[in-house]
Design a protein around this motif. Sequence first.
Motif, PDB file in Angstrom:
ATOM      1  N   TYR A  35       0.799  -1.129   0.070  1.00 41.34           N
ATOM      2  CA  TYR A  35      -0.141  -0.168   0.121  1.00 41.34           C
ATOM      3  C   TYR A  35       0.848   1.220  -0.053  1.00 41.34           C
ATOM      4  N   LYS A  36       0.230   2.192  -0.431  1.00 47.14           N
ATOM      5  CA  LYS A  36       0.957   3.546  -0.428  1.00 47.14           C
ATOM      6  C   LYS A  36       1.243   4.355   1.031  1.00 47.14           C
ATOM      7  N   THR A  37       2.392   4.517   1.469  1.00 50.51           N
ATOM      8  CA  THR A  37       2.479   5.027   2.786  1.00 50.51           C
ATOM      9  C   THR A  37       3.604   6.071   2.806  1.00 50.51           C
ATOM     10  N   SER A  38       3.843   6.944   3.812  1.00 46.67           N
ATOM     11  CA  SER A  38       4.825   7.640   3.743  1.00 46.67           C
ATOM     12  C   SER A  38       6.182   7.083   4.390  1.00 46.67           C
ATOM     13  N   TYR A  39       6.086   5.820   5.255  1.00 47.73           N
ATOM     14  CA  TYR A  39       7.203   5.058   5.740  1.00 47.73           C
ATOM     15  C   TYR A  39       6.527   3.724   6.070  1.00 47.73           C
ATOM     16  N   PRO A  40       6.986   2.677   5.668  1.00 44.28           N
ATOM     17  CA  PRO A  40       6.489   1.301   5.977  1.00 44.28           C
ATOM     18  C   PRO A  40       6.846   0.918   7.180  1.00 44.28           C
ATOM     19  N   ASN A  41       6.192  -0.239   7.727  1.00 36.82           N
ATOM     20  CA  ASN A  41       6.307  -0.672   9.302  1.00 36.82           C
ATOM     21  C   ASN A  41       7.245  -1.642   8.947  1.00 36.82           C
ATOM     22  N   ALA A  53     -17.291   6.843   5.781  1.00 34.81           N
ATOM     23  CA  ALA A  53     -16.937   5.589   5.188  1.00 34.81           C
ATOM     24  C   ALA A  53     -15.329   5.544   5.360  1.00 34.81           C
ATOM     25  N   LEU A  54     -14.942   6.787   4.955  1.00 35.49           N
ATOM     26  CA  LEU A  54     -13.435   6.825   4.676  1.00 35.49           C
ATOM     27  C   LEU A  54     -12.808   6.630   6.296  1.00 35.49           C
ATOM     28  N   MET A  55     -13.501   7.436   7.131  1.00 35.17           N
ATOM     29  CA  MET A  55     -13.092   7.477   8.485  1.00 35.17           C
ATOM     30  C   MET A  55     -12.908   6.201   9.082  1.00 35.17           C
ATOM     31  N   LYS A  56     -13.867   5.364   8.817  1.00 40.29           N
ATOM     32  CA  LYS A  56     -13.907   4.033   9.206  1.00 40.29           C
ATOM     33  C   LYS A  56     -12.781   3.123   8.717  1.00 40.29           C
ATOM     34  N   GLU A  57     -12.699   3.205   7.649  1.00 40.17           N
ATOM     35  CA  GLU A  57     -11.475   2.338   7.102  1.00 40.17           C
ATOM     36  C   GLU A  57     -10.158   2.916   7.496  1.00 40.17           C
ATOM     37  N   ALA A  58      -9.891   4.158   7.606  1.00 43.82           N
ATOM     38  CA  ALA A  58      -8.841   4.583   8.339  1.00 43.82           C
ATOM     39  C   ALA A  58      -8.568   4.226   9.955  1.00 43.82           C
ATOM     40  N   ARG A  59      -9.538   4.263  10.604  1.00 43.86           N
ATOM     41  CA  ARG A  59      -9.563   3.620  11.769  1.00 43.86           C
ATOM     42  C   ARG A  59      -9.137   2.320  12.038  1.00 43.86           C
ATOM     43  N   ARG A  60      -9.435   1.383  11.102  1.00 44.22           N
ATOM     44  CA  ARG A  60      -9.453   0.105  10.941  1.00 44.22           C
ATOM     45  C   ARG A  60      -7.788  -0.187  10.446  1.00 44.22           C
ATOM     46  N   GLN A  61      -7.368   0.550   9.467  1.00 40.93           N
ATOM     47  CA  GLN A  61      -5.894   0.543   9.301  1.00 40.93           C
ATOM     48  C   GLN A  61      -5.014   0.856  10.125  1.00 40.93           C
ATOM     49  N   MET A  62      -5.572   1.826  11.302  1.00 38.95           N
ATOM     50  CA  MET A  62      -4.494   2.159  12.363  1.00 38.95           C
ATOM     51  C   MET A  62      -3.919   0.934  12.932  1.00 38.95           C
ATOM     52  N   ILE A  63      -4.519  -0.296  13.115  1.00 34.19           N
ATOM     53  CA  ILE A  63      -4.360  -1.287  13.827  1.00 34.19           C
ATOM     54  C   ILE A  63      -2.929  -1.855  13.348  1.00 34.19           C
ATOM     55  N   LYS A  64      -2.801  -2.039  11.896  1.00 37.64           N
ATOM     56  CA  LYS A  64      -1.490  -2.663  11.273  1.00 37.64           C
ATOM     57  C   LYS A  64      -0.654  -1.917  10.743  1.00 37.64           C
ATOM     58  N   GLN A  65      -0.939  -0.863   9.822  1.00 33.38           N
ATOM     59  CA  GLN A  65      -0.081  -0.077   9.138  1.00 33.38           C
ATOM     60  C   GLN A  65       0.816   0.677   9.667  1.00 33.38           C
ATOM     61  N   PRO A  66       0.698   1.513  10.806  1.00 34.70           N
ATOM     62  CA  PRO A  66       1.523   2.343  11.348  1.00 34.70           C
ATOM     63  C   PRO A  66       2.790   1.819  12.125  1.00 34.70           C
ATOM     64  N   LEU A  67       3.789   2.458  12.318  1.00 32.70           N
ATOM     65  CA  LEU A  67       4.746   2.112  13.355  1.00 32.70           C
ATOM     66  C   LEU A  67       4.364   2.856  14.737  1.00 32.70           C
ATOM     67  N   TRP A  68       4.788   2.607  15.911  1.00 34.40           N
ATOM     68  CA  TRP A  68       4.071   3.043  16.946  1.00 34.40           C
ATOM     69  C   TRP A  68       4.127   4.772  17.018  1.00 34.40           C
ATOM     70  N   PHE A  69       5.057   5.153  16.440  1.00 39.62           N
ATOM     71  CA  PHE A  69       5.167   6.706  16.303  1.00 39.62           C
ATOM     72  C   PHE A  69       4.199   7.247  15.502  1.00 39.62           C
TER      73      PHE A  69
END
Length: 539
Positions: free
Chosen positions: A123-129, A370-386
Amino acid sequence: MKTDQSTHFAESADVVVVGFGAAGACAAITAREQGADVIALDRANGGGSTALSGGIIYAGGGTTIQQQAGVQDTAEQMLTYLRLEVGDAVSPQTLESFVAGSPEMIRWLSDHGVPFDSTLCPYKTSYPNNRYYLYHSGSENAGAFRAHTPPVQRGHRVKGKGVSGKKLYVPLAESALSLGVQFHPHTLATKLLQDATGRVTGVEATTMHYAPARIRRLYARLAALSTKPGIYYPPLRTLTEGRMRRLERRYAQPVRVEARRGVIVCAGGYMANTEWVQRYAPQYLGGLQLGTSGDDGSGIAMAQSVGAVTERMDNVSAWRFITPPSAFINAIIVDEQGQRIIDETRYGAAVGHAMVRRHNSKGWILADAALMKEARRQMIKQPLWFQRAQSAALMFLDSVKGASLREVAQRAGVDPDGLTATVEAHNNAIDNGTADPAGKPADFVRRIGRPPYTLLNISIRPNLLNPTPMLTLGGIRVDQSTGSVLDETGAAIPGLFSAGRTATGICSNSYVSGLSLADCVFAGRRAGKHAAANQRADR
């Protein structure tokens, strides 16, 4: 400062490197590979901004890592993209040389112990996990670039947990030391020395090397605190820097180091020098100073003292990333008038540049339910802690909701009519099958239509929870074939070279993740090679 041939030097080497981050380490290694004796100086513990960085190397044209990942790339594709991104920061010949040498650069780094991994980020991200190490680290997916060349993953994240900068720096430093580079940390270069002809013959410095062991250990701990976490909490940096200065006044000793062939200045940019930022780029005072306290322009000033000239000093990279979560790429970014700012697939520095230069540093992400719901779901796996902490702060502490576009606009201080018209134009383009008004590719475009609506404030301003990292891109002018520092006539200053953010280079016009570190490697190796081959006329 000029000295004659009778000047006493405490130490001497063929090449003296000032600043021991990625550029300095690569310069030192290359000079040793050319057979030169090398002394490297660093005012802190070594590593500079490199050790703080994400450890991304922008490389392509068919690197071994790309090949292992099954990524198809050519030098022509990479060059096409960088011509659009880099512009006139360097000559066409220099850019072509950088691209042509890109696969070999990755091999060289690997040979010196830098670890890479070919796992592709899906997926497109600023910095991968920590699961992914090869990704789209720039604006390759954006419409303006995709129209000219296919998007290719060229962001080579050095393998390591968290931000990977130390995983880049430590192997390079260890390789330099194993090759015989003499490294003197806690040594601040203060003046360049010249002979009667104007040739740079060494440096004058102050060092903590002769302080008692317990004082040196304390100084090293303070330097580490000042670097990080001091970067994120400026009062801590101020406190530790003050204590370091008191120790220096009591224990630091002057020293001179002769450079028989050349001095290479790799001392960083000037983001930590508030006075210079006010002078050259005052609109960027509201960001987080990305780097160390050593990024105070002292290397640039030293070079200027012997005739160097600067360029692009008003160029600052301000990073306003909107991912992760990757769902926000499908949102739109608007200004105070409710108008689109940019194609949201652009790299975060392009977003920040547009906001600072054309939109009064103000911006909001508009997302529907709809987009906010998807964003909250992605917060579990996509980001690093910071990243998770920053995204959570944005979503829960720096946003407003409204049952209608007008309501959410009024709550955020955005023009309701402008926002309504922007969303209508955005949705109409989707419904009619026409191009997105901001040029965003169709596969990232999503209709905005399910209330409640959220405006998330990404304006560039002092904000500890969601800061805007910034670094300077301008510096001293160098000969692009040798790395020699140039004077106002365009002539090389004998015996003086530079690389990294002290000098202008590949990324001095436009920045994407990995381009600065790749330039540090490219320019550092160039300077090391030519400094090692640089013989004084009287020898």
